[in-house]
Design a protein around this motif. Structure first.
Motif, short mmCIF file in Angstrom:
data_model
loop_
_atom_site.label_atom_id
_atom_site.label_comp_id
_atom_site.label_asym_id
_atom_site.label_seq_id
_atom_site.Cartn_x
_atom_site.Cartn_y
_atom_site.Cartn_z
N UNK B 233 3.27 47.76 -41.58
CA UNK B 233 4.40 48.60 -41.98
C UNK B 233 3.97 50.00 -42.41
N UNK B 234 2.67 50.20 -42.60
CA UNK B 234 2.19 51.53 -42.99
C UNK B 234 0.71 51.48 -43.32
N UNK B 235 0.16 52.65 -43.67
CA UNK B 235 -1.28 52.71 -43.89
C UNK B 235 -1.71 51.87 -45.08
N UNK B 236 -0.87 51.82 -46.11
CA UNK B 236 -1.25 51.09 -47.31
C UNK B 236 -1.55 49.63 -46.98
N UNK B 237 -0.71 49.01 -46.13
CA UNK B 237 -0.99 47.64 -45.73
C UNK B 237 -2.22 47.55 -44.84
N UNK B 238 -2.47 48.61 -44.07
CA UNK B 238 -3.68 48.62 -43.24
C UNK B 238 -4.92 48.59 -44.12
N UNK B 239 -4.91 49.39 -45.18
CA UNK B 239 -6.06 49.39 -46.10
C UNK B 239 -6.18 48.02 -46.76
N UNK B 240 -5.05 47.42 -47.10
CA UNK B 240 -5.08 46.08 -47.68
C UNK B 240 -5.63 45.05 -46.71
N UNK B 241 -5.23 45.18 -45.44
CA UNK B 241 -5.74 44.25 -44.42
C UNK B 241 -7.25 44.41 -44.25
N UNK B 242 -7.72 45.63 -44.26
CA UNK B 242 -9.17 45.87 -44.11
C UNK B 242 -9.94 45.20 -45.25
N UNK B 243 -9.48 45.42 -46.48
CA UNK B 243 -10.17 44.82 -47.63
C UNK B 243 -10.13 43.30 -47.55
N UNK B 244 -8.95 42.79 -47.19
CA UNK B 244 -8.81 41.33 -47.07
C UNK B 244 -9.74 40.77 -45.99
N UNK B 245 -9.78 41.44 -44.85
CA UNK B 245 -10.60 40.95 -43.74
C UNK B 245 -12.09 41.01 -44.10
N UNK B 356 -8.68 55.79 -49.05
CA UNK B 356 -7.43 55.49 -49.78
C UNK B 356 -6.35 56.53 -49.52
N UNK B 357 -6.72 57.73 -49.06
CA UNK B 357 -5.76 58.81 -48.91
C UNK B 357 -5.39 59.09 -47.45
N UNK B 358 -5.89 58.27 -46.54
CA UNK B 358 -5.64 58.53 -45.12
C UNK B 358 -4.15 58.55 -44.80
N UNK B 359 -3.41 57.57 -45.32
CA UNK B 359 -1.99 57.47 -44.97
C UNK B 359 -1.23 58.72 -45.36
N UNK B 360 -1.44 59.11 -46.60
CA UNK B 360 -0.82 60.30 -47.17
C UNK B 360 -1.23 61.56 -46.37
N UNK B 361 -2.48 61.66 -46.05
CA UNK B 361 -2.99 62.83 -45.34
C UNK B 361 -2.39 62.93 -43.94
N UNK B 365 -0.17 65.99 -42.57
CA UNK B 365 -0.54 66.77 -41.38
C UNK B 365 0.62 66.75 -40.38
N UNK B 366 1.21 65.57 -40.21
CA UNK B 366 2.32 65.46 -39.25
C UNK B 366 3.47 66.38 -39.66
N UNK B 367 3.77 66.35 -40.96
CA UNK B 367 4.88 67.18 -41.45
C UNK B 367 4.56 68.67 -41.32
#
Lengths: 466, 466
Positions: B233-245, B356-361, B365-367
C-alpha cells in the motif's frame, strides 16, 4: 584552575581555556590506567589527559596542539593488543570517554548514530533492545570503545558473516590533526559521490585523524544459534568442511573457529571442562549458524553435518541441542583467557595467511619453533574461516631475549606464505619492526606520504605504525 | 611504425617504443567506440589509444606520459553512465582490454586473481564453472570490465546481500600516475597491517591510479532462488516487509527491488507482459532469496510471506514456483531497458537517501516535478533495500533546456534528505555540478589534496569527478 609546572605550560593553559575545569588532568594527576593498554608495550610520560565532551572541543584541542606542535595520542577503551594508544613523551592524551552518547537508532533504515566513546557492549545491548543487532563482537566488548574499534578496524567473532568493523561503518566524523572537522556521516549503504574518504581513517590507528562520531549498519536481530564441535583429521578437511557448510547453509555460517590439538588439550586442562568430542584428533572446528529461528533451522544444520560425515570430512562431532550447549562450545574457544592467565608471560600472535595454505603454514611454524626452541610450548587456534590464525608461544621469562627470535621465526614464515603480521590487532608500537614483512616499499612510501599530507607536523600518535 | 603527425609526436614515439606494433592507434585510427560510454557525455579528441598487455607496459606508458605531462584516460568496457571514461582533448586513452586473463581461481580459499580487462560475465562464468560464485552483478555484465567495476565501486542487483564491488575486493594492483606500481594483492579477508590503501582507488574513477589486477572474494555457489512479487500500500509497508523478511530469513534476502505504480504500469506497457499481481497498488516489491537448495528453502520463504500477510504488510503477492517464474519477475525489473528504448531522450537518476525516508522523498520529488514540469513523465524504481532509488524523467527533447532544471529540482531534494547524488554510477563528467550537494567543503578539499599528492601533474583522467 591551578596549572602545575610543565614543559608546555602554554598549551596546558590553552587547553584549560578550551575545556574548562574537570576535563584536564596534568602530570601526576594522569591516572595509571591511562598509561597502558592490554599489551606489554610501555609508552612515555604524557603531559596531560583531556576528556573533551564534544566534537567542537576535540577540534579546538587539536587546533591548539597543532599550532604548538604538541603530540596528541587518541585513546579509547585501552584494550588494544599492539600498544597503539600508549602515551608518547610529552603528549596530550585525548580520551574520547566523555563522548559516549548513542545519538539515534533508526530501526527502519537499520542504522545507529553514536559517539566514539561508547563502549562496544553498550551498543550491542542498545541495538538488541531496539529489535536489531549490532554485529561487531570481540572479547574486549565490555571495555573497548567504538572509536578505537573503528580506528583499528576491529575483527572478532562474526567476521565470516558480517565483515570487519569497516563493513559495519556507514559514516564517520573525523577531526584532522589541524582541527578541521571532516563530516562524513553518510547513512546509505550506497554512496558513490566521489571517493569514500572514511576509509582513510578506518584502521589508521589514530595516526591520521581522531574519530568522533559514526553511523553503523544494524542487522536483523538473531534469536539464537545452532552449533557443532567437530573433530577433523587435519586442516585440509577443515577447509573442506567450511566450503561444504557455507554452500549447504547458503552462506549462513556465523563462526568457523579452529582449535588445533595442542590448543584443545591446553584449554581442557586450563578450564577443567569435559571435552564435547574426544581428544586425539588433529583439529577441532566450532561451526556456528546464528538465526532468527534456531529450532526451525536445526534440521538444515544437522543435514549439513550429516552431509559432511558422508563426504568423509568429519571424524567425530557433537551438535548443540540447546543454547547452553552452544555456550559450552564457545567456552572452549573463549578459554584462551584462562590459558593465558596460567602461562604468562607469553608471546601472542595474530597473523593471517591465505586460507588454502593455513594447514601447511601452521605445520611449518610449529616445526621451525620446535627446532629452534625445543622446550617452547605453542598452541594454535583462530578465526580460520577468515584466514586468521592466533598462536600463543610460552610461557617464557618476561625478559627472555629469545622473545624477539620467536617472533622473527614466526613472521619469516608468515611473510613466505604471503600473509599478514597483523590480521586484526593492528601494528601500534609492537609490530612496527615487521610491518615491512606484509607491505611493500611502495605501499610504505605511500603511507608516509598520506601521513605527511594529513598530519604535516606529525603530532598525531607519533611513533605508532610507521 | 609510421607515426602520423600529431600535437605530441615525442610522446607517441616514446609509447610506440614501449608497446611495439599493434598496441597503439593514433588520431583517426582511434575507433569511434573508444570515444564514448553509455552516457550522453561527449568528450574531447584523444591523441591516441593504447592497449598494453602487462602491468609493466601500463607502468612504462604512465611514466612516459607523466614525464611529458600528457593526460591519460583509463578505459574499461565503456559501459559507464556518468562519462567517467570519455576522452579528454589530447589524451592518451589507456584501454585495459588486452589485460583480460584470469590468473588463478583458488576454490579452497574462495578467491580469484584476475587482470583488470576481464569482462564481468566472464568472471561470473569462470567462478560458476569452478563451483563458486562471483557475486557482483549488473546490467552491463556482458561488456563492462572488472577494472572499471572496481574504479567505480559498482553496485547492482545483489548489494543487499554481498555488498558493493568494494566488499568483494580482497587485493588490488594499481599503477600510480608516475608509473609506480603499487602491489596490494592481499588474499586474506583479514589484514590490518597498517592502513588498507586499496580503498584509495576503489571508486576513484580513474583519477588516482590505474587498476591493473585484482584479487576477488568468491562466495558459495547458488542453485537457484525463491522469489515473490508483492503489492504494497506504500513505502512504509515496503520497509516493514524488508525488515520482516530479513529477520525471518536470517539475512538471506539477495534482492529487494521496488517498483512504484508508475514504473509498474510503464514496464507492463513496454514489455507487453502479463502482470503477476494486479495493477492499482502503490508499490511493488521483488523479493528474492538465492540459495543452494531453493526447493528445500521454499517453505521458509513461503512462511516469511505468510507472516507478512498476517502482519498486514502485504496487499497481494505472487510467489514463484519455478526458476522460470523467478526470471519472469526479474523481466519486469530488467524491463527498464525496454522502457528507455521507447522513451529516449530521458534523464536517468541514480540517487540514494536514508532508507526510512525513501517514501517521503519519492513523494516530494514527484510533487516538485509535477508542479514545475506538469507534462513530464516520471517513473520510480530501484534497489530500495540499499537506499538506492532510480528515477527516469522523460522523454524530453534531446536539447531541451529544461533538462538542467529537472536535475536541479531532483538533486535539491536529495540534498535536503541527506542523500547522495550518485548511489552507484559515480560522478564522472555528468554529476560534477552536483557533487557538492553530497560532499562537504572539507571533504572536497581533502579530495583535491589527495589528487594533488597522487597525481601532482594532474594527468590522470583530467576534468573528471572534481
Amino acid at each position: 584552575m591551578m596549572i602545575p609546572k610543565s614543559k608546555h605550560p602554554v598549551i596546558v593553559e590553552r587547553i584549560a581555556e578550551i575545556l574548562g575545569d574537570g576535563r584536564l588532568k596534568v602530570g601526576s594527576q594522569v591516572p595509571d590506567a591511562s598509561l597502558r593498554d592490554w599489551s606489554a608495550e610501555r609508552g612515555g610520560t604524557p603531559l596531560a589527559l583531556v576528556t573533551p565532551e564534544s566534537t567542537e572541543q576535540v577540534s579546538a584541542v587539536l587546533r591548539a596542539c597543532h599550532e604548538a606542535g604538541v603530540p596528541v595520542v587518541p585513546q579509547g577503551g585501552l584494550t588494544g593488543l599492539a600498544g597503539g594508544a600508549v602515551p608518547s613523551d610529552g603528549a596530550v592524551l585525548l580520551s574520547l570517554a566523555a563522548m559516549n552518547r548513542i545519538e539515534e537508532i533508526d530501526t527502519t533504515s537499520g542504522l545507529m548514530v553514536v559517539q566514539a566513546g561508547c563502549v562496544l557492549q553498550t551498543l550491542q545491548d542498545a541495538a538488541e533492545a531496539a529489535g536489531r543487532s549490532f554485529q561487531l563482537d570481540l572479547g574486549a566488548r565490555g571495555s573497548s570503545q567504538i572509536g578505537g574499534n573503528i580506528a583499528t578496524n576491529a575483527g572478532g567473532n562474526r567476521v565470516i558473516r558480517y565483515g570487519m568493523a569497516r563493513e559495519l561503518v556507514l559514516g564517520l566524523e573525523v577531526v584532522l590533526a589541524d582541527g578541521t572537522v571532516l563530516p562524513m556521516m553518510n547513512r546509505m549503504p550506497k554512496n558513490n559521490a566521489a571517493l569514500d574518504l572514511k576509509h582513510l581513517f578506518i584502521g589508521s590507528e589514530g595516526t591520521l585523524g581522531v574519530i568522533t562520531r559514526a553511523v553503523f549498519r544494524l542487522h536483523p536481530s538473531v534469536a539464537g544459534a545452532n552449533a557443532a564441535l567437530v573433530a577433523l583429521s587435519g586442516f585440509s578437511d577443515a577447509a573442506g568442511l567450511l566450503a561444504h557448510a557455507q554452500k549447504s547453509l547458503s552462506g549462513r555460517v556465523t563462526a568457523f573457529e579452529l582449535m588445533w590439538a595442542d590448543y584443545y588439550a591446553a584449554v581442557l586442562a586450563a578450564t577443567g571442562r569435559r571435552p564435547p568430542v574426544a581428544e586425539g584428533h588433529a583439529v577441532y572446528a566450532l561451526v556456528e549458524m546464528q538465526g532468527s529461528d534456531p529450532d526451525g533451522e536445526h534440521d538444515a544444520f544437522q543435514a549439513m553435518l550429516e552431509g559432511a560425515f558422508e563426504a568423509g570430512l568429519v571424524q567425530d562431532a557433537a551438535i548443540a541441542m540447546s543454547q547452553r550447549e552452544v555456550d559450552d562450545f564457545w567456552a572452549l574457544r573463549d578459554g584462551i583467557a584462562e590459558i593465558l592467565s596460567h602461562r604468562a608471560t607469553t608471546i601472542n600472535f595474530d597473523v593471517s595467511v591465505p586460507l588454502a595454505r593455513i594447514g601447511e603454514c601452521v605445520d611449518d611454524i610449529r616445526a621451525a619453533l620446535k627446532s629452534r626452541f625445543p622446550d617452547l610450548q605453542v598452541i594454535f587456534f583462530g578465526h580460520a574461516g577468515d584466514s586468521n590464525i592466533h598462536l600463543v608461544a610460552g610461557p617464557i621469562e618476561a625478559v627472555d631475549p629469545t622473545g624477539h627470535g620467536i617472533e622473527t621465526a614466526v613472521y619469516d614464515l608468515v611473510r613466505a606464505y604471503g600473509g599478514s603480521v597483523s590480521a586484526e590487532h593492528g601494528i601500534g608500537l609492537h609490530k612496527k619492526p615487521w610491518l615491512s614483512y606484509s607491505r611493500s616499499p611502495a605501499e610504505l612510501d605511500l603511507l608516509r606520504r598520506m601521513k605527511s599530507m594529513l598530519d604535516p607536523k606529525g603530532i598525531l600518535n607519533p611513533g605508532k605504525v610507521l
